[in-house]
Scaffold this active site. Structure first.
Site, PDB file in Angstrom:
ATOM      1  N   LYS A 236     -10.553   9.775   0.862  1.00  0.00           N
ATOM      2  CA  LYS A 236      -9.602   9.711   1.971  1.00  0.00           C
ATOM      3  C   LYS A 236     -10.040  10.665   3.088  1.00  0.00           C
ATOM      4  O   LYS A 236     -10.640  11.708   2.816  1.00  0.00           O
ATOM      5  CB  LYS A 236      -8.206  10.133   1.505  1.00  0.00           C
ATOM      6  CG  LYS A 236      -7.507   9.195   0.553  1.00  0.00           C
ATOM      7  CD  LYS A 236      -6.154   9.776   0.167  1.00  0.00           C
ATOM      8  CE  LYS A 236      -5.411   8.903  -0.831  1.00  0.00           C
ATOM      9  NZ  LYS A 236      -4.921   7.648  -0.234  1.00  0.00           N
ATOM     10  N   ARG A 310      -2.617   1.314  -9.148  1.00  0.00           N
ATOM     11  CA  ARG A 310      -2.431   0.060  -9.870  1.00  0.00           C
ATOM     12  C   ARG A 310      -3.291   0.012 -11.127  1.00  0.00           C
ATOM     13  O   ARG A 310      -2.976  -0.706 -12.076  1.00  0.00           O
ATOM     14  CB  ARG A 310      -2.720  -1.120  -8.949  1.00  0.00           C
ATOM     15  CG  ARG A 310      -4.146  -1.230  -8.466  1.00  0.00           C
ATOM     16  CD  ARG A 310      -4.304  -2.114  -7.251  1.00  0.00           C
ATOM     17  NE  ARG A 310      -3.751  -1.492  -6.051  1.00  0.00           N
ATOM     18  CZ  ARG A 310      -3.740  -2.059  -4.853  1.00  0.00           C
ATOM     19  NH1 ARG A 310      -4.278  -3.263  -4.687  1.00  0.00           N
ATOM     20  NH2 ARG A 310      -3.228  -1.443  -3.817  1.00  0.00           N
TER      21      ARG A 310
END
Length: 456
Positions: A236, A310
């Site tokens: 990120k 996920r």
């Protein structure tokens, strides 16, 4: 955790507090002495939402009026503890119906919160002379736990600390805790949880809490526990990483809700499942392009290591489905796309069951703790196509929240009732009753829904 502040059950002197909306204020004001009317008129006070007016007396403050908007919204009252002077104690002086009185106490408890682990708050909240019900206290406590856990930096809120939080609740309520950590995750077939967490110096783990009678309806709560998310090798940028201590916000919601279920003795058989990891960068970090065979046997190509939530959830949801509960509810700070679609205050609800979804939506309306249902639009599974595996973990900027939910749905057994909440768990700025930082969203409505669904 931060103590529950703002209430006292006894006081030698409590000032009168008038809790009024605009209509109620107009009628009340007409009955006041001329000097009080003039004082309030000089301030142009109308009891508008989130306002407070102090009433003068011969020896200082004679009382106060708190303006509220929607009386059914706990946050309509939550500004009062810090809008009223520190060191003062107040007693409600006008009649309130039971629901409004309960919402006042709930809002007062929420509004009295300041995160105090590392710095003493600048002032204490004003005190309300009241004896809230045990349910009000338990609901406020659950919400404040979420705030505390999300606000705590990862060094003090890693996978071990999430385990400790769950263990404390299990011990307090007679639950049983099981933890599968480190390489044992591979031995017991939780490969995606291991893959995401293996690069961290703190071992990944699956935390499982069980509570309740065997013959009660079985409820499974699952929470995403990414205690810090660097993005992995798909790193990120700095501004995107800054608040990633909050990426365990889903786990915070699930653990706090489990604590509320147990404290209120909801007649269910509860299973809480929290995969807890750090998505770190290191020599053993999982890589884009790798293929992982999940617990369910579905192969997943890693398109992006920053779509890690996920991955840990798919093994946890598979495990939950194997136990065939009456319902599975998962909480996750899963996608920025949900925030773009609905903003920070409105969690995105996905469900394969209209009854469960509608129950939660109705509870959200009733408690003013809202959420918004989004579609499981299955044609968008094409965004998860892989050329070499059964599916990819991401792959398109289109419909990001929907495709993430569709990914999770692949790991829910056919016929299994399931709901997924994509939640922000954060206040970006200060608002009355809502300090900047960690926040519980749709937790109160989740409790109201579960209470209506399972109460005897």
């Amino acid at each position: 955790m931060t103590p529950l502040n703002g209430f006292t059950s006894h006081a030698t002197h409590a000032l009168p507090l008038y809790v009024l909306d605009r209509d109620g204020f107009a009628a009340w004001n007409a009955q006041q002495p001329a000097n009080v009317q003039a004082w309030l008129a000089a301030q142009q006070f109308t009891a508008a939402h989130t306002t407070v007016a102090l009433l003068p007396g011969a020896d200082g403050i004679a009382g106060a009026v708190v303006g509220v908007g929607d009386a059914a919204d706990a946050y309509a009252y939550a500004h009062a503890p810090f809008a009223l002077p520190a060191g003062t104690t107040w007693k409600v002086a006008n009649p309130l119906d039971p629901i409004s009185a309960s919402n006042l106490q709930l809002g007062w408890g929420l509004g009295s919160y300041r995160f105090a682990r590392y710095r003493k708050p600048a002032r204490a909240p004003a005190q309300l002379l009241a004896s809230p019900s045990q349910e009000v206290l338990d609901v406020v406590t659950a919400c404040l736990r979420v705030r505390d856990w999300v606000n705590t930096p990862t060094e003090d809120m890693g996978p071990q600390q999430l385990e400790d939080a769950a263990r404390e609740l299990a011990d307090a309520h007679g639950g049983a805790l099981e933890v599968i950590a480190g390489d044992e995750l591979l031995e017991l077939n939780f490969p995606t949880i291991h893959a995401v967490g293996r690069a961290s110096h703190r071992a990944p783990r699956l935390i499982v809490l069980r509570w309740g009678k065997e013959d009660a309806p079985h409820l499974a709560l699952v929470g995403k526990g990414v205690c810090f998310d660097t993005g992995g090798l798909d790193l990120k940028p700095a501004d995107g990483m800054r608040n990633m201590k909050k990426d365990m916000g889903g786990a915070a919601h699930a653990i706090a809700l489990a604590g509320l279920v147990m404290a209120q003795q909801l007649p269910v058989r509860l299973t809480l499942i929290v995969p807890a990891v750090e998505n770190a960068v290191g020599p053993d970090a999982f890589r884009p392009g790798e293929v992982i065979t999940t617990r369910k046997g579905i192969t997943v190509e890693i398109d992006n290591t920053d779509a890690e939530g996920r991955l840990i959830l798919c093994d946890a949801l598979t495990y939950a489905s194997e136990q065939k509960p009456e319902a599975i509810i998962d909480f996750a700070t899963l996608t920025g796309a949900a925030r773009i679609a609905l903003g920070p205050d409105l969690p995105a609800l996905f469900s394969n069951n209209d009854v469960l979804a509608n129950q939660w939506l109705q509870a959200g309306d009733a408690t003013r703790d809202p959420l918004w249902r989004m579609p499981l639009w299955r044609p968008y599974l094409r965004y998860l196509n892989s050329g070499i595996a059964d599916l990819a973990n991401s792959g398109s900027r289109m419909a990001g929240a929907v495709s993430a939910a569709l990914y999770l749905e692949r790991f829910i057994d056919d016929g299994q009732v399931w709901a997924h909440l994509d939640v922000y768990a954060w206040n970006d700025g200060e608002r009355p009753g809502r300090p900047a930082g960690g926040e519980a969203l749709a937790l109160r409505s989740a409790w109201a829904m579960l209470k209506a669904r399972y109460a005897a």
